[in-house]
Design an enzyme around this catalytic site. Structure first.
Site, short mmCIF file in Angstrom:
data_model
loop_
_atom_site.label_atom_id
_atom_site.label_comp_id
_atom_site.label_asym_id
_atom_site.label_seq_id
_atom_site.Cartn_x
_atom_site.Cartn_y
_atom_site.Cartn_z
N GLU A 16 -8.05 0.58 -6.22
CA GLU A 16 -6.71 0.96 -5.84
C GLU A 16 -5.74 0.00 -5.11
O GLU A 16 -4.70 -0.27 -5.37
CB GLU A 16 -6.75 2.36 -5.18
CG GLU A 16 -7.20 3.39 -6.12
CD GLU A 16 -7.35 4.83 -5.44
OE1 GLU A 16 -7.05 5.81 -6.13
OE2 GLU A 16 -7.95 4.95 -4.35
N GLY A 84 -5.18 13.29 -10.03
CA GLY A 84 -5.51 14.24 -10.99
C GLY A 84 -4.16 14.91 -11.19
O GLY A 84 -3.32 15.41 -10.57
N MET A 177 -7.41 13.45 -2.79
CA MET A 177 -8.22 13.64 -1.51
C MET A 177 -7.55 12.98 -0.42
O MET A 177 -8.21 13.03 0.57
CB MET A 177 -9.52 13.35 -2.04
CG MET A 177 -10.07 14.15 -3.04
SD MET A 177 -11.79 13.62 -3.52
CE MET A 177 -12.62 14.82 -2.04
N GLU A 178 -6.24 12.50 -0.40
CA GLU A 178 -5.97 11.75 0.88
C GLU A 178 -4.36 12.04 1.41
O GLU A 178 -4.11 12.22 2.55
CB GLU A 178 -6.22 10.41 0.59
CG GLU A 178 -7.50 9.86 0.64
CD GLU A 178 -7.86 9.86 -0.88
OE1 GLU A 178 -9.33 9.83 -0.90
OE2 GLU A 178 -7.09 9.97 -1.79
N ASP A 201 -6.71 11.43 -14.50
CA ASP A 201 -7.22 12.41 -15.36
C ASP A 201 -6.47 13.62 -15.26
O ASP A 201 -5.55 13.78 -14.31
CB ASP A 201 -8.59 12.67 -14.76
CG ASP A 201 -8.73 12.95 -13.35
OD1 ASP A 201 -8.64 14.23 -13.23
OD2 ASP A 201 -8.56 12.29 -12.48
#
Length: 239
Positions: A16, A84, A177-178, A201
């Site tokens: 990333e 996501g 997740m961050e 996704d």
């Protein structure tokens, strides 16, 4: 001696960070950064930028954000990379920009808190107003851009649990997740923040929609979106 940065861009994975590093002018790796972080600084469009690879997860992101704020003194922190897709009208490859973040896996409702709220913290952490305004202006003419709540948690959202997440957070467009952990740190230090991610996704893919793309493509999309927004923001305070 540690250089200061006007903007810190935090990504969880090297894949990333790669598109940003490719664009940096005069990139320099910070030798005295904590060993669990990769910190590369340089310039982009006249701004002093630090690209920080944090590692995956809430704690990794929060610790990196705290280090960045106290060491590099940035004016703006951005969470970039993949996410996501949650919203039913969002597609793989689209851009998700936070106007707020919340913890998708936090649930203290038994004690009177709102779903997504950590006790003692706000329900949501607001993103930088100027950046959100710029993103909304782009989204008005580009159906591939979405501006709303981004969720963060320590559990992947999949077909198994996406229905519950959508029911609990109907306004959320994406999950990672961050971002919310970084937002909480930025709020504590009164620093400007936003998350600018690309959908890699679909958490619960609809019929006819592509399920996923490579992390490299999502990372490139996120990088392009970040650079577009930085060009539209008023000059940041370099003092």
């Amino acid at each position: 001696m540690t250089a200061h940065a006007t903007v810190c861009i935090l990504t969880a994975m090297p894949e990333e960070a790669a598109p940003f590093l490719d664009r940096l002018e005069q990139p320099t790796t910070l030798a005295n950064a904590p060993k669990h972080l990769q910190v590369v600084y340089g310039s982009l469009h006249g701004e002093r930028i630090a690209v920080i690879t944090t590692g995956i997860g809430l704690v990794a992101a929060a610790s990196a954000a705290t280090w960045a704020i106290t060491t590099l003194a940035p004016q703006l922190i951005l969470s970039a990379g993949s996410c996501g897709g949650l919203a039913r009208d969002i597609n793989v490859g689209d851009i998700a920009v936070s106007d707020s973040t919340s913890y998708g896996t936090a649930d203290a409702t038994e004690f009177g808190y709102v779903r997504g709220q950590v006790p003692g913290q706000p329900v949501q952490f607001a993103a930088d107003g100027a950046l959100v305004t710029a993103a909304r202006d782009i989204a008005a003419d580009n159906a591939n851009w979405h501006v709303a709540t981004i969720l963060s948690g320590d559990t992947f959202v999949t077909e198994r649990n996406v229905a519950d997440t959508r029911n609990a957070f109907p306004a959320a467009i994406a999950t990672d997740m961050e971002s919310c952990a970084i937002a909480q740190v930025c709020t504590a230090f009164a620093k400007r923040f936003a998350s600018v991610r690309s959908v890699s996704d679909l958490c619960g893919p609809a019929a006819g929609q592509e399920f996923s793309i490579g992390i490299e493509r999502a990372a490139q999309n996120s990088c392009d979106a970040v650079l577009t927004l930085l060009q539209q923001l008023p000059a940041l305070d370099r003092g």
